[in-house]
Design an enzyme around this catalytic site. Structure first.
Site, PDB file in Angstrom:
ATOM      1  N   LYS A  42       3.509  30.067   2.912  1.00 43.98           N
ATOM      2  CA  LYS A  42       2.629  29.614   1.821  1.00 43.98           C
ATOM      3  C   LYS A  42       1.161  29.682   2.245  1.00 43.98           C
ATOM      4  O   LYS A  42       0.317  30.191   1.502  1.00 43.98           O
ATOM      5  CB  LYS A  42       2.999  28.191   1.393  1.00 43.98           C
ATOM      6  CG  LYS A  42       4.392  28.107   0.823  1.00 43.98           C
ATOM      7  CD  LYS A  42       4.572  26.938  -0.115  1.00 43.98           C
ATOM      8  CE  LYS A  42       3.785  27.061  -1.378  1.00 43.98           C
ATOM      9  NZ  LYS A  42       4.371  27.961  -2.354  1.00 43.98           N
ATOM     10  N   SER A  94      13.136   5.628 -13.572  1.00 40.60           N
ATOM     11  CA  SER A  94      12.085   6.340 -14.293  1.00 40.60           C
ATOM     12  C   SER A  94      11.949   7.771 -13.784  1.00 40.60           C
ATOM     13  O   SER A  94      11.907   8.728 -14.575  1.00 40.60           O
ATOM     14  CB  SER A  94      10.767   5.579 -14.120  1.00 40.60           C
ATOM     15  OG  SER A  94       9.671   6.451 -14.200  1.00 40.60           O
ATOM     16  N   SER A  95      11.924   7.923 -12.458  1.00 36.73           N
ATOM     17  CA  SER A  95      11.747   9.260 -11.895  1.00 36.73           C
ATOM     18  C   SER A  95      12.951  10.148 -12.166  1.00 36.73           C
ATOM     19  O   SER A  95      12.808  11.345 -12.416  1.00 36.73           O
ATOM     20  CB  SER A  95      11.530   9.183 -10.386  1.00 36.73           C
ATOM     21  OG  SER A  95      10.308   8.580 -10.124  1.00 36.73           O
ATOM     22  N   GLU A 133      11.649  13.049  -0.090  1.00 36.44           N
ATOM     23  CA  GLU A 133      10.578  12.389  -0.840  1.00 36.44           C
ATOM     24  C   GLU A 133       9.197  12.906  -0.438  1.00 36.44           C
ATOM     25  O   GLU A 133       8.320  13.074  -1.280  1.00 36.44           O
ATOM     26  CB  GLU A 133      10.662  10.868  -0.626  1.00 36.44           C
ATOM     27  CG  GLU A 133       9.503  10.060  -1.174  1.00 36.44           C
ATOM     28  CD  GLU A 133       9.462  10.016  -2.688  1.00 36.44           C
ATOM     29  OE1 GLU A 133      10.491  10.290  -3.320  1.00 36.44           O
ATOM     30  OE2 GLU A 133       8.382   9.725  -3.231  1.00 36.44           O
ATOM     31  N   ARG A 189       1.513   0.887  15.069  1.00 40.47           N
ATOM     32  CA  ARG A 189       1.356   0.672  13.627  1.00 40.47           C
ATOM     33  C   ARG A 189       1.667  -0.781  13.272  1.00 40.47           C
ATOM     34  O   ARG A 189       2.337  -1.481  14.015  1.00 40.47           O
ATOM     35  CB  ARG A 189       2.381   1.495  12.842  1.00 40.47           C
ATOM     36  CG  ARG A 189       2.355   2.922  13.019  1.00 40.47           C
ATOM     37  CD  ARG A 189       3.631   3.539  12.439  1.00 40.47           C
ATOM     38  NE  ARG A 189       3.653   3.479  10.982  1.00 40.47           N
ATOM     39  CZ  ARG A 189       4.616   4.029  10.237  1.00 40.47           C
ATOM     40  NH1 ARG A 189       5.620   4.654  10.794  1.00 40.47           N
ATOM     41  NH2 ARG A 189       4.568   3.946   8.917  1.00 40.47           N
ATOM     42  N   TRP A 214       7.349   0.258   4.127  1.00 43.22           N
ATOM     43  CA  TRP A 214       7.967   0.911   2.964  1.00 43.22           C
ATOM     44  C   TRP A 214       9.373   1.393   3.288  1.00 43.22           C
ATOM     45  O   TRP A 214      10.132   1.739   2.393  1.00 43.22           O
ATOM     46  CB  TRP A 214       7.098   2.071   2.444  1.00 43.22           C
ATOM     47  CG  TRP A 214       7.289   3.380   3.123  1.00 43.22           C
ATOM     48  CD1 TRP A 214       6.935   3.692   4.397  1.00 43.22           C
ATOM     49  CD2 TRP A 214       7.886   4.563   2.575  1.00 43.22           C
ATOM     50  NE1 TRP A 214       7.266   4.980   4.668  1.00 43.22           N
ATOM     51  CE2 TRP A 214       7.849   5.554   3.559  1.00 43.22           C
ATOM     52  CE3 TRP A 214       8.437   4.888   1.327  1.00 43.22           C
ATOM     53  CZ2 TRP A 214       8.355   6.832   3.378  1.00 43.22           C
ATOM     54  CZ3 TRP A 214       8.936   6.165   1.148  1.00 43.22           C
ATOM     55  CH2 TRP A 214       8.893   7.123   2.153  1.00 43.22           C
ATOM     56  N   HIS A 273      14.846  13.213  12.111  1.00 43.50           N
ATOM     57  CA  HIS A 273      13.667  13.291  12.972  1.00 43.50           C
ATOM     58  C   HIS A 273      12.766  12.071  12.802  1.00 43.50           C
ATOM     59  O   HIS A 273      11.816  11.900  13.535  1.00 43.50           O
ATOM     60  CB  HIS A 273      12.888  14.609  12.773  1.00 43.50           C
ATOM     61  CG  HIS A 273      12.235  14.755  11.450  1.00 43.50           C
ATOM     62  ND1 HIS A 273      12.067  15.968  10.834  1.00 43.50           N
ATOM     63  CD2 HIS A 273      11.695  13.857  10.602  1.00 43.50           C
ATOM     64  CE1 HIS A 273      11.457  15.802   9.682  1.00 43.50           C
ATOM     65  NE2 HIS A 273      11.218  14.539   9.525  1.00 43.50           N
ATOM     66  N   HIS A 274      13.083  11.217  11.810  1.00 45.30           N
ATOM     67  CA  HIS A 274      12.379   9.938  11.695  1.00 45.30           C
ATOM     68  C   HIS A 274      13.021   8.872  12.568  1.00 45.30           C
ATOM     69  O   HIS A 274      12.538   7.754  12.626  1.00 45.30           O
ATOM     70  CB  HIS A 274      12.401   9.456  10.241  1.00 45.30           C
ATOM     71  CG  HIS A 274      11.709  10.390   9.291  1.00 45.30           C
ATOM     72  ND1 HIS A 274      10.379  10.303   9.000  1.00 45.30           N
ATOM     73  CD2 HIS A 274      12.164  11.443   8.587  1.00 45.30           C
ATOM     74  CE1 HIS A 274      10.046  11.257   8.147  1.00 45.30           C
ATOM     75  NE2 HIS A 274      11.111  11.967   7.883  1.00 45.30           N
ATOM     76  N   SER A 314      -1.756  26.769  -5.744  1.00 45.26           N
ATOM     77  CA  SER A 314      -1.502  28.185  -6.032  1.00 45.26           C
ATOM     78  C   SER A 314      -2.223  28.624  -7.294  1.00 45.26           C
ATOM     79  O   SER A 314      -2.851  29.686  -7.333  1.00 45.26           O
ATOM     80  CB  SER A 314       0.004  28.425  -6.195  1.00 45.26           C
ATOM     81  OG  SER A 314       0.678  28.149  -4.990  1.00 45.26           O
ATOM     82  N   ASP A 347       7.215  21.002 -26.612  1.00 48.12           N
ATOM     83  CA  ASP A 347       7.173  19.667 -25.990  1.00 48.12           C
ATOM     84  C   ASP A 347       8.249  19.656 -24.918  1.00 48.12           C
ATOM     85  O   ASP A 347       8.852  20.684 -24.627  1.00 48.12           O
ATOM     86  CB  ASP A 347       7.439  18.566 -27.042  1.00 48.12           C
ATOM     87  CG  ASP A 347       6.834  17.227 -26.604  1.00 48.12           C
ATOM     88  OD1 ASP A 347       7.088  16.817 -25.451  1.00 48.12           O
ATOM     89  OD2 ASP A 347       6.098  16.605 -27.388  1.00 48.12           O
ATOM     90  N   THR A 400       6.513  27.062   5.188  1.00 49.11           N
ATOM     91  CA  THR A 400       5.179  26.503   4.997  1.00 49.11           C
ATOM     92  C   THR A 400       4.126  27.506   5.457  1.00 49.11           C
ATOM     93  O   THR A 400       3.095  27.682   4.791  1.00 49.11           O
ATOM     94  CB  THR A 400       5.028  25.189   5.784  1.00 49.11           C
ATOM     95  OG1 THR A 400       6.208  24.421   5.598  1.00 49.11           O
ATOM     96  CG2 THR A 400       3.849  24.406   5.307  1.00 49.11           C
ATOM     97  N   HIS A 445      12.974  11.798   3.548  1.00 46.36           N
ATOM     98  CA  HIS A 445      12.357  13.054   3.923  1.00 46.36           C
ATOM     99  C   HIS A 445      12.148  13.991   2.734  1.00 46.36           C
ATOM    100  O   HIS A 445      11.037  14.483   2.543  1.00 46.36           O
ATOM    101  CB  HIS A 445      13.042  13.750   5.096  1.00 46.36           C
ATOM    102  CG  HIS A 445      12.115  14.782   5.654  1.00 46.36           C
ATOM    103  ND1 HIS A 445      11.031  14.443   6.423  1.00 46.36           N
ATOM    104  CD2 HIS A 445      12.016  16.092   5.420  1.00 46.36           C
ATOM    105  CE1 HIS A 445      10.323  15.514   6.664  1.00 46.36           C
ATOM    106  NE2 HIS A 445      10.903  16.534   6.071  1.00 46.36           N
ATOM    107  N   TYR A 480       8.491  15.843   0.480  1.00 43.60           N
ATOM    108  CA  TYR A 480       8.308  17.150  -0.169  1.00 43.60           C
ATOM    109  C   TYR A 480       8.139  16.992  -1.670  1.00 43.60           C
ATOM    110  O   TYR A 480       7.441  17.773  -2.307  1.00 43.60           O
ATOM    111  CB  TYR A 480       9.474  18.078   0.160  1.00 43.60           C
ATOM    112  CG  TYR A 480       9.521  18.386   1.633  1.00 43.60           C
ATOM    113  CD1 TYR A 480       8.386  18.907   2.254  1.00 43.60           C
ATOM    114  CD2 TYR A 480      10.618  18.106   2.404  1.00 43.60           C
ATOM    115  CE1 TYR A 480       8.376  19.144   3.609  1.00 43.60           C
ATOM    116  CE2 TYR A 480      10.617  18.342   3.765  1.00 43.60           C
ATOM    117  CZ  TYR A 480       9.497  18.859   4.359  1.00 43.60           C
ATOM    118  OH  TYR A 480       9.479  19.081   5.698  1.00 43.60           O
ATOM    119  N   HIS A 537       0.843  -1.200   0.000  1.00 47.51           N
ATOM    120  CA  HIS A 537       0.000   0.000   0.000  1.00 47.51           C
ATOM    121  C   HIS A 537       0.877   1.248   0.000  1.00 47.51           C
ATOM    122  O   HIS A 537       0.670   2.167  -0.792  1.00 47.51           O
ATOM    123  CB  HIS A 537      -0.919  -0.024   1.224  1.00 47.51           C
ATOM    124  CG  HIS A 537      -1.582   1.288   1.527  1.00 47.51           C
ATOM    125  ND1 HIS A 537      -2.619   1.795   0.781  1.00 47.51           N
ATOM    126  CD2 HIS A 537      -1.323   2.222   2.484  1.00 47.51           C
ATOM    127  CE1 HIS A 537      -2.985   2.964   1.276  1.00 47.51           C
ATOM    128  NE2 HIS A 537      -2.205   3.262   2.307  1.00 47.51           N
TER     129      HIS A 537
END
Lengths: 207, 536
Positions: free
Chosen positions: B335, B173-174, B259, B454, B143, B306-307, B272, B108, B332, B257, B261, B78
Site C-alpha cells: 500500500k 450498533s456496529s 479491531e 504505562r 480498555w 502478539h499482544h 487512496s 441510500d 502494508t 487485533h 485494522y 480515553h
C-alpha cells in the site's frame, strides 16, 4: 423494488446468522481451549493417565522439583514434603504434599497445576493426584496430599525436549467455594490420615 | 416514514421538519452527519481526558490526580471513547454512510431504518460509557478489561457492569451498521460497477465491515462471560473454579487485533482517494491495493497472541506469532509503495487533504516500523507495557486514523456542506496539529525504551525530560484541535460556495457528479457505469 428488498433481507439474514455463529464460537472456545491444552500439553498441561500401561522404564533419569502456592483467600498452608526427586524415565513415582487448614472452619480447596518448561506437558503423566478432586479440610486439620506420576521416556526421543534435565511441577490451591463448608461433611477417617502420614514420611525418607 | 418518503419522490430537496429529520432520520447523508457530529463531541470528551492525563504526567510526583483509581478510569475511558466513539463512528458511520452510497451510485443504504437504530444505539452506548466512569469507583481496568482486575474481587461496584453494557450496545450498533454496509455494497451498486471497479474507499469499508462482523461477536461473547462471572457465579475466567484468565486475553485479542485494522482500513481508503485526486492520476496498482487490504484483513485474524507474549506462550507459539505478525508488513508495504508510485510523476497539488495524506503516510510508516520491532517476541518481553507500546499504537492507529479523518473531512466538507474551508487557517491547523502530535508522541518512544511503564500516574525523575516534552506536545495538539473547530465554524458560517467538482479532473468518483452540497436524495435513477474505467 420488492425483489431487491427481498434479496437484501435474505442477505442480511445470512449475515445475522454469521454474527450468531461467531458468538457461538466464542463460547465454544471454552471447551475447545481445554481440549486443545489437554491434547497438546499446551502451557505445561500434564497428561492424565489413570489406567496407563506401565511404560518401559529407561535407565535415564530426570529431576522433578515441586512448587506449592496458596491463593491468599484460602486460609491454608500448603507445601511439598520433598523439594525434588530424581526418577527414572517411565518409572512411577509417588510424592506427597501437605496441606494444613489454619482457620477454625472447614474449607474446601481445589488445586490448579502445570509443569515447566511448558513443552514437557505432553510427556508428564499423572496417574493419580489430589488435584483431580476438591479437598475438604476441617479446622486445623493437616492432610498429606499424594501425587503419582511418571515421565514418559519419549521425552528423550523428542528433539525439542531432549535437553530437559529438570521439570518443575507446580500447584496453586484456590478456595473452591465462597461459603465455608459445614463441619459434618464426610471426611477422611483419622486412622487413614495417620497411616497416610506414615507412608508419606517413609516415602520422603527413601529419597 | 414510508408515506412521507413516497410523497417526497418528486422534489429532491424537500426535507422533513427538524425533529423528524434528525431524530427519525433514515437518510444516509443525515445519519452520516449525525455520526460525524457525535464523533466530534466524543473527540472533545476523549481529548480532555488525555490532556488531563498529560497534565498530571508533565512532572514527576503527584500534582493533580491523587486518586490513582481515577487515573486508571481516565486512561480506560480515553481508550474506549477514542476507539469506539470517535474513530469508528467517524470512519464507518460518518464517511461510510455519507459516501459509500454516493460512490457506488445507490440511492441510500440497503436498510435505512436499521441505519437509524445503529446510530441511536451508539449514542446510548456513549452515554452508558460516560455513566460507567461516573458511578462508583469507575472502571480502572484499561480498555483491555483483563480479569482478574475486572472481576468482582477487584472492581466490586457496578461501574464495570455499566462499561460492559456500553460496549455491548456500541457493539450491536456496529454490527448492524456493518451488515447494512455489506448488503449495500454487494447488492446496490450501479449497473456496470463491478466489484473490481469500486472506488478503494468502498473496498476499505467493505473489508472493515466484514472484519467487524467476524470480530465484534467474539468481544460480545467474552463480555457476556465476564458479566456472568461478575454477577451470576460462573467461572469462565476464575482459576479457583476451573476457569482461566488467559482465555479472556485470547478472546479479547481475537477481537482486539482485527479491531485495530477496523480503525485503520477506512483511513487507507480515504488516503487512496485523496492521493489519486491530488496527483491527478488513477491509483497505482488498483487491484493490488484492494487485495492488499483483503490480505491485511485475513492475516489480522491470526496474529492476536502478539499482544500476549508475556503470558507464558511456548517458544514455538511465539515464533509463529512473530512471523505471522511480520507478514502483515508485506501487504502494508504494497500500500505504501502504491501510494508513493501514484504520486510519482503525478501533477501534485498540495491542498490541505493532500497534506494530511502525506503526513498520514509518514506517521503510519513510523508506527509500522515500531510495530515490526514489537512483533519480535523476544524484544517485546522488555517493551511490553512500556510507553514504547503507547507511542507505537498512538502513531499507527491513533494519529494515522485521526489524520485519515482530517484528510477525509477537508476532502469532502465541500460536498457535505457546499462550502469551502478557509485555506490559510486550514493549513495553519495542519501544521500546528502535525507538529503537536509528533512532539507529543515521539519522545514516548525514548521514555518507553528507558522503561517507563504505562498506566501509572507517577514516575522516577529519570523520565522527567521526555515526559515534559510530551506534555508540551499535548498542549500544541490542543491548540491544533481548537483551530480545527474554528475551521469547522468558519467553513459552515462563512465558507465560499464550491463547485460540484471542486477538485477538478483528478476527482473521478461518482460523488463529484452530484451537486454540492449533495442533494437530500441522489441517484434515484442509477447511473450507468457499463464500460467505464474503474472509478478509483
Amino acid at each position: 423494488m420488492s425483489k431487491r428488498v427481498q434479496k437484501n433481507g435474505r442477505f442480511a439474514f445470512i449475515l445475522f446468522a454469521l454474527v450468531g455463529g461467531m458468538i457461538g464460537l466464542s463460547f465454544a472456545s471454552v471447551p475447545l481451549y481445554r481440549l486443545f491444552c489437554q491434547v497438546t500439553g499446551y502451557g505445561g498441561t500434564p497428561q492424565i493417565q489413570a489406567e496407563a500401561e506401565p511404560p518401559s522404564v529407561s535407565e535415564r533419569v530426570i529431576k522433578v522439583q515441586f512448587d506449592a502456592n496458596t491463593n491468599p483467600k484460602l486460609p491454608w498452608r500448603f507445601k511439598p514434603l520433598q523439594r525434588e526427586v530424581t526418577v527414572k524415565l517411565g518409572e512411577e513415582a509417588l510424592v506427597f504434599f501437605e496441606a494444613e487448614n489454619l482457620s477454625d472452619k472447614s474449607t474446601m480447596g481445589r488445586a490448579t497445576f502445570n509443569v515447566t518448561p511448558y513443552k514437557v506437558g505432553l510427556y508428564f503423566n499423572k496417574v493419580d493426584c489430589f488435584c483431580f478432586d476438591e479437598q475438604v479440610l476441617k479446622a486445623g486439620q493437616v492432610v498429606p496430599m499424594p501425587v503419582q506420576f511418571f515421565v514418559d521416556p519419549e521425552i528423550f526421543d523428542d528433539p525439542t525436549t531432549k535437553e530437559v534435565k529438570t521439570i518443575t511441577l507446580s500447584y496453586t490451591f484456590f478456595q473452591a467455594e465462597d461459603e465455608t463448608v459445614s463441619d459434618n461433611v464426610t471426611d477422611r477417617s483419622t486412622e487413614v490420615e495417620v497411616s497416610l502420614r506414615a507412608v508419606a514420611r517413609d516415602v520422603v525418607n527413601t529419597f | 416514514m414510508a408515506n412521507e418518503a413516497a410523497a417526497h419522490d418528486h422534489h429532491d430537496d424537500h426535507k422533513p421538519a427538524f425533529w423528524t429529520r434528525w431524530l427519525c432520520s433514515t437518510n444516509h447523508k443525515d445519519i452520516g452527519t449525525l455520526y460525524l457530529a457525535t464523533s466530534m463531541i466524543a473527540a472533545i470528551v476523549g481529548g480532555l481526558m488525555s490532556w488531563y492525563l498529560r497534565l498530571e504526567l508533565a512532572e514527576p510526583g503527584i500534582q493533580f490526580i491523587d486518586d490513582f483509581q481515577f487515573y486508571n478510569v481516565l486512561v480506560t475511558a480515553h481508550g474506549f471513547v477514542m476507539v469506539f466513539f470517535v474513530v469508528m463512528p467517524a470512519m464507518i458511520g460518518g464517511f461510510g454512510n455519507w459516501f459509500v452510497p454516493l460512490m457506488i451510485g445507490a440511492p441510500d443504504m440497503a436498510f435505512p431504518r436499521m441505519n437509524n437504530i445503529s446510530f441511536w444505539l451508539l449514542a446510548a452506548g456513549l452515554i452508558l460509557l460516560i455513566m460507567s466512569a461516573l458511578i462508583g469507583d469507575g472502571p480502572g481496568t484499561g480498555w483491555t478489561v483483563y480479569p482478574p482486575l475486572s472481576s468482582s474481587d477487584f472492581h466490586p461496584g457496578p461501574s464495570v457492569d455499566f462499561g460492559i453494557l456500553a460496549l455491548h450496545v456500541a457493539g450491536a450498533s456496529s454490527i448492524l451498521g456493518a451488515i447494512n454496509l455489506i448488503v449495500t455494497i454487494f447488492n446496490m451498486r450501479a449497473p456496470g460497477m463491478t466489484i473490481h471497479r469500486m472506488p478503494l474507499f468502498v473496498w476499505a469499508i467493505l473489508i472493515t465491515a466484514i472484519l467487524l462482523l467476524l470480530a465484534l461477536p467474539v468481544l460480545a461473547g467474552a463480555l457476556t462471560m465476564l458479566l456472568t462471572d461478575r454477577n451470576f457465579g460462573t467461572a469462565f475466567f476464575n482459576p479457583a473454579e476451573g476457569g482461566d484468565p488467559i482465555l479472556w486475553q485470547h478472546l479479547f485479542w481475537f477481537f482486539g487485533h482485527p479491531e485495530v485494522y477496523i480503525i485503520i482500513l477506512p483511513a487507507f481508503g480515504i488516503i487512496s482517494q485523496v492521493i489519486s485526486t491530488f496527483s491527478r492520476k488513477p491509483i497505482f496498482g488498483y487491484l493490488g491495493m484492494a487485495y492488499a487490504m483483503s490480505a491485511i484483513g485475513v492475516v489480522g485474524f491470526v496474529v492476536w497472541a502478539h499482544h500476549m507474549y508475556t503470558v507464558g506462550l511456548s517458544v514455538d507459539t511465539r515464533a509463529y506469532f512473530t512471523a505471522a505478525t511480520m507478514v502483515i508488513a508485506v501487504p502494508t508495504g504494497i500500500k505504501i509503495f502504491s501510494w508513493l508510485a501514484t504520486m510519482w510523476g503525478g501533477s501534485i497539488k498540495l491542498e490541505v487533504p493532500m497534506l494530511y495524506a502525506l503526513a498520514f503516510i509518514f506517521l503510519f510508516v513510523v508506527g509500522g516500523v515500531t510495530g515490526i520491532t514489537l512483533a519480535n517476541a523476544s524484544a517485546d518481553l522488555v517493551m511490553h507495557d512500556t510507553y514504547y507500546v503507547v507511542a507505537h499504537f498512538h502513531y499507527v492507529m491513533g494519529l494515522a486514523a485521526i489524520l485519515g479523518m482530517f484528510s477525509g473531512f477537508y476532502y469532502w466538507i465541500g460536498k457535505m456542506s457546499g462550502r469551502q474551508y478557509p485555506q490559510a487557517l486550514s493549513k495553519l491547523q495542519f501544521w500546528v496539529f502535525i507538529i503537536g502530535v509528533n512532539i507529543l508522541f515521539f519522545p514516548q518512544h525514548f521514555s518507553g525504551l528507558a522503561g517507563m511503564p504505562r498506566r501509572i500516574p507517577d514516575y522516577p525523575d529519570a523520565y522527567a525530560g521526555w515526559n515534559y516534552l510530551s506534555s508540551v506536545g499535548a498542549l500544541i495538539t490542543a491548540v491544533g484541535t481548537i483551530l480545527f473547530f474554528v475551521v469547522l465554524w468558519k467553513t459552515l458560517r462563512s465558507g465560499e460556495k464550491v463547485a460540484d467538482n471542486q477538485w477538478g479532473e483528478g476527482a473521478t468518483t461518482l460523488e463529484w457528479t452530484v451537486a454540492s452540497p449533495a442533494p437530500f436524495h441522489t441517484f434515484e435513477d442509477s447511473p450507468d457505469m457499463t464500460g467505464k474505467a474503474p472509478a478509483e
